[in-house]
Design an enzyme around this catalytic site. Structure first.
Site, mmCIF file in Angstrom:
data_model
loop_
_atom_site.group_PDB
_atom_site.id
_atom_site.type_symbol
_atom_site.label_atom_id
_atom_site.label_comp_id
_atom_site.label_asym_id
_atom_site.label_seq_id
_atom_site.Cartn_x
_atom_site.Cartn_y
_atom_site.Cartn_z
ATOM 1 C CD GLU A 41 -20.286 -44.785 -86.880
ATOM 2 O OE1 GLU A 41 -19.085 -45.046 -86.669
ATOM 3 O OE2 GLU A 41 -21.206 -45.184 -86.147
ATOM 4 C CG HIS A 75 -20.672 -44.016 -81.278
ATOM 5 N ND1 HIS A 75 -21.204 -43.164 -82.212
ATOM 6 C CD2 HIS A 75 -19.933 -44.926 -81.977
ATOM 7 C CE1 HIS A 75 -20.820 -43.529 -83.420
ATOM 8 N NE2 HIS A 75 -20.043 -44.591 -83.308
ATOM 9 C CG HIS A 126 -15.404 -44.832 -83.438
ATOM 10 N ND1 HIS A 126 -15.550 -43.878 -84.426
ATOM 11 C CD2 HIS A 126 -16.517 -45.632 -83.517
ATOM 12 C CE1 HIS A 126 -16.684 -44.091 -85.062
ATOM 13 N NE2 HIS A 126 -17.292 -45.147 -84.542
ATOM 14 C CD GLU A 127 -17.741 -48.708 -81.146
ATOM 15 O OE1 GLU A 127 -18.897 -48.496 -80.733
ATOM 16 O OE2 GLU A 127 -17.469 -48.881 -82.352
ATOM 17 C CG ASP A 150 -14.174 -41.800 -87.222
ATOM 18 O OD1 ASP A 150 -14.145 -42.789 -86.465
ATOM 19 O OD2 ASP A 150 -14.449 -41.890 -88.435
#
Length: 411
Positions: free
Chosen positions: A354, A280, A276-277, A358
């Site tokens: 976000e 980004h 997930h990070e 995901d």
């Protein structure tokens, strides 16, 4: 329009913000769903869910008291001419406009810290302690406070002095030069915060060899993400709550995992959170967030440069001769409705990002591990599973857990 009209506009803005925030907090406080949604079954058992509700109530009551005190102090300062008194004091001490402004904001900052200190102590050592989160010792608490003050003096002071100096010499181009300085500082901090500032508060060590590191390195190769290192931060010295974050740009990018996250989650769940990070970064959220912030700052400084010298702003706060610090204070309050609206768009964008991050993790078949990890993090933090939709709209930078899980399963 005269100074008196501006004064009452300032009063109206401060009062409206307070009342609106309390209304949202109240709506969120009264939203209690005794039945946990099906998708969230297993996050809390009956006893832990009751504990979560108690935690929510305690924070609401505590937050309400804190906000009432802050609002009352602000109103007293406005109606009793407190800002004018401080201005008179600093102008008596020095004739240098930069020194005057630095002293003015130092007094404001010190006063704000003194008022907020009892609330910070109670929140940390009573509420967080009561619900099993606090690991902060009095020594760490005091050192954190002293370090924060020192950073404000060493970094914030010279930066503000430079901006005030530019205001005194640059005329109509003040906003442009100030924008360049602040933008440079923002980009520098984005790149180097975790390597220069964060170590003053937390120790970061490279993730040791083993199953978790192997799993992370394997995923980074699969994702095409150049991973120089993964750092573990000793978040457990202050709290049991877990987190992970990505910071930096280009070669200065860094992934940091809280040691509590490693303790609470399984290896595949940590990889999912890490994915997930990385999402980004791959989707350029960090880069665009920095660019957006820089553009917003340019707009704010442009408008500020047009009005800072207006006698009406200073006179509205009881100061006859216009100056930088009083103008900045009055402008900050008057601009807050615009900032509030801009903040809504930023939180909407943040929630969208976000969901996208995901979805990026989903693309690697990590949806079940991500859902499991998010549930564990939420459970251990006693997160609110059913916040009011309006509170979410205005305040949540991340979607609530239920909405995230539903979006993950739809992919």
């Amino acid at each position: 329009m005269n100074a008196e009209h501006i004064f009452y506009i300032i009063i109206a803005i401060v009062a409206w913000q307070f009342l609106f925030d309390q209304w949202l907090d109240y709506l969120n406080h009264k939203t209690v769903n005794t039945k946990i949604p099906e998708e969230l079954e297993g996050v809390y058992d009956e006893d832990k869910y009751r504990k979560q509700q108690d935690y929510k109530k305690a924070n609401y009551s505590f937050g309400l008291l804190s906000e009432i005190v802050s609002f009352s102090v602000m109103m007293a300062m406005l109606f009793l001419g407190g800002f004018a008194l401080i201005n008179n004091w600093v102008t008596e001490i020095s004739s240098n406009v930069t020194v005057q402004s630095l002293l003015f904001f130092a007094v404001i900052g010190a006063g704000s810290s003194i008022i907020s200190l009892p609330f910070s102590i109670y929140g940390t050592f009573v509420i967080e302690e009561r619900f099993g989160f606090n690991k902060t010792t009095p020594k760490i608490f005091i050192l954190d406070m002293l370090k924060s003050v020192l950073l404000s003096v060493v970094i914030g002071g010279p930066l503000m002095a430079l901006v005030i100096w530019l205001y005194s010499i640059a005329g109509n181009l003040f906003w442009l030069y100030a924008w360049m300085v602040i933008s440079g500082f923002t980009i520098f901090m984005t790149m180097f915060y975790t390597s220069l500032i964060l170590p003053l508060f937390n120790k970061q060590t490279p993730l040791e060899e083993g199953e978790l590191r192997d799993a992370i390195e394997s995923f980074s190769v699969k994702a095409g993400f150049k991973l120089d290192n993964v750092f573990v931060m000793d978040g457990s010295k202050r709290s049991t709550k877990a987190n992970a974050f990505f910071s930096g740009l280009g070669s200065r990018k860094r992934i940091v995992l809280y040691d509590t996250l490693i303790k609470d989650l399984k290896a595949e769940e940590i990889v999912a959170v890490l994915a997930h990070e990385i999402g980004h970064y791959k989707l350029k959220h960090t880069l665009w967030g920095t660019i957006t912030g820089v553009i917003q700052m340019g707009i704010i400084l442009f408008v500020f440069g047009l009005v800072v010298g207006s006698p009406l702003l200073s006179q509205a706060l009881g100061v006859n001769e216009p100056n930088f610090h009083i103008g900045l204070l009055a402008f900050g309050i008057l601009y807050s409705p615009v900032s509030f609206i801009a903040g809504i768009f930023m939180t909407i964008l943040s929630r969208k990002n976000e969901y996208a991050a995901d979805a990026y993790a989903n693309g690697f078949g990590l949806e079940e591990a991500l859902i499991s990890g998010l549930k564990t993090i939420s459970s251990n933090a006693l997160s609110n599973l059913t916040p009011h939709s309006l509170y979410v709209f205005f305040h949540y930078s991340h979607p609530p857990l239920l909405q995230r899980i539903r979006a993950i399963k739809e992919k």
